[in-house]
Scaffold this motif. Structure first.
Motif, PDB file in Angstrom:
ATOM      1  N   HIS A   1       0.856  -1.189   0.000  1.00 51.35           N
ATOM      2  CA  HIS A   1       0.000   0.000   0.000  1.00 51.35           C
ATOM      3  C   HIS A   1       0.891   1.238   0.000  1.00 51.35           C
ATOM      4  O   HIS A   1       1.882   1.293   0.719  1.00 51.35           O
ATOM      5  N   ALA A   2       0.530   2.216  -0.808  1.00 45.91           N
ATOM      6  CA  ALA A   2       1.214   3.510  -0.802  1.00 45.91           C
ATOM      7  C   ALA A   2       0.178   4.575  -1.137  1.00 45.91           C
ATOM      8  O   ALA A   2      -0.433   4.535  -2.197  1.00 45.91           O
ATOM      9  N   GLU A   3      -0.039   5.481  -0.208  1.00 48.92           N
ATOM     10  CA  GLU A   3      -1.053   6.514  -0.412  1.00 48.92           C
ATOM     11  C   GLU A   3      -0.497   7.866   0.019  1.00 48.92           C
ATOM     12  O   GLU A   3       0.092   7.992   1.094  1.00 48.92           O
ATOM     13  N   ILE A   4      -0.679   8.866  -0.832  1.00 50.62           N
ATOM     14  CA  ILE A   4      -0.260  10.223  -0.496  1.00 50.62           C
ATOM     15  C   ILE A   4      -1.343  10.820   0.405  1.00 50.62           C
ATOM     16  O   ILE A   4      -2.511  10.873   0.031  1.00 50.62           O
ATOM     17  N   THR A   5      -0.946  11.227   1.596  1.00 58.26           N
ATOM     18  CA  THR A   5      -1.904  11.754   2.568  1.00 58.26           C
ATOM     19  C   THR A   5      -1.321  12.970   3.277  1.00 58.26           C
ATOM     20  O   THR A   5      -0.123  13.217   3.232  1.00 58.26           O
ATOM     21  N   GLN A   6      -2.196  13.676   3.970  1.00 56.60           N
ATOM     22  CA  GLN A   6      -1.788  14.833   4.755  1.00 56.60           C
ATOM     23  C   GLN A   6      -2.018  14.505   6.222  1.00 56.60           C
ATOM     24  O   GLN A   6      -3.097  14.051   6.605  1.00 56.60           O
TER      25      GLN A   6
ATOM     26  N   GLY B   1       4.548  -0.484   8.844  1.00 56.07           N
ATOM     27  CA  GLY B   1       4.129   0.822   8.369  1.00 56.07           C
ATOM     28  C   GLY B   1       5.276   1.808   8.393  1.00 56.07           C
ATOM     29  O   GLY B   1       6.167   1.744   9.234  1.00 56.07           O
ATOM     30  N   ALA B   2       5.248   2.738   7.439  1.00 59.17           N
ATOM     31  CA  ALA B   2       6.246   3.804   7.376  1.00 59.17           C
ATOM     32  C   ALA B   2       5.575   5.061   6.848  1.00 59.17           C
ATOM     33  O   ALA B   2       4.644   4.989   6.046  1.00 59.17           O
ATOM     34  N   TRP B   3       6.054   6.195   7.291  1.00 57.52           N
ATOM     35  CA  TRP B   3       5.575   7.490   6.811  1.00 57.52           C
ATOM     36  C   TRP B   3       6.775   8.213   6.217  1.00 57.52           C
ATOM     37  O   TRP B   3       7.788   8.414   6.886  1.00 57.52           O
ATOM     38  N   VAL B   4       6.702   8.576   4.947  1.00 54.91           N
ATOM     39  CA  VAL B   4       7.786   9.253   4.254  1.00 54.91           C
ATOM     40  C   VAL B   4       7.296  10.633   3.845  1.00 54.91           C
ATOM     41  O   VAL B   4       6.307  10.752   3.114  1.00 54.91           O
ATOM     42  N   LEU B   5       7.964  11.677   4.321  1.00 51.12           N
ATOM     43  CA  LEU B   5       7.581  13.039   3.955  1.00 51.12           C
ATOM     44  C   LEU B   5       7.801  13.254   2.466  1.00 51.12           C
ATOM     45  O   LEU B   5       8.722  12.691   1.869  1.00 51.12           O
ATOM     46  N   ASN B   6       6.957  14.083   1.875  1.00 51.42           N
ATOM     47  CA  ASN B   6       7.000  14.256   0.419  1.00 51.42           C
ATOM     48  C   ASN B   6       8.351  14.749  -0.087  1.00 51.42           C
ATOM     49  O   ASN B   6       8.766  14.407  -1.170  1.00 51.42           O
TER      50      ASN B   6
END
Length: 77
Positions: A19-24, A47-52
Motif C-alpha cells: 500500500h502507498a497513499e499520499i496523505t496529509q 508501516g512507514a511514513w515518508v515526507l514528500n
C-alpha cells in the motif's frame, strides 16, 4: 544489511509493497506517503511514513517527457 522480521524471525533484505497513499497528516498538515510493506516470508506488515520532500525521482522527467501525467493518454501528432 537486512532486517529480522518480528513475526517469523527470518532475515530479509526486501519487503513487498502492499500500500502507498499520499496523505496529509492532520496534526501537522505535512504531506507524505503512507507506506505499508510486508515480510516476504510470512506477510507481517510494517508501516512507514515518508515526507514528500524525502521522495526523489529515480530518473529526471521533464515537462516534455512522455511519462508526465498530462501526456499519458495524449495521441501522438
Amino acid at each position: 544489511m537486512s532486517i529480522t522480521c518480528i513475526s517469523c524471525h527470518q532475515a530479509t533484505r526486501h519487503l513487498n509493497p502492499t500500500h502507498a497513499e499520499i496523505t496529509q497528516q492532520s496534526e501537522s498538515g505535512e504531506w507524505g506517503i503512507d507506506l505499508i510493506l510486508a515480510c516476504t516470508h510470512c506477510g507481517q506488515q510494517y508501516g512507514a511514513w515518508v515526507l514528500n520532500w524525502d521522495v526523489v525521482p529515480l530518473e529526471r522527467i521533464t515537462a516534455n517527457s512522455p511519462l508526465t501525467p498530462h501526456n499519458v493518454n495524449k495521441p501522438a501528432d
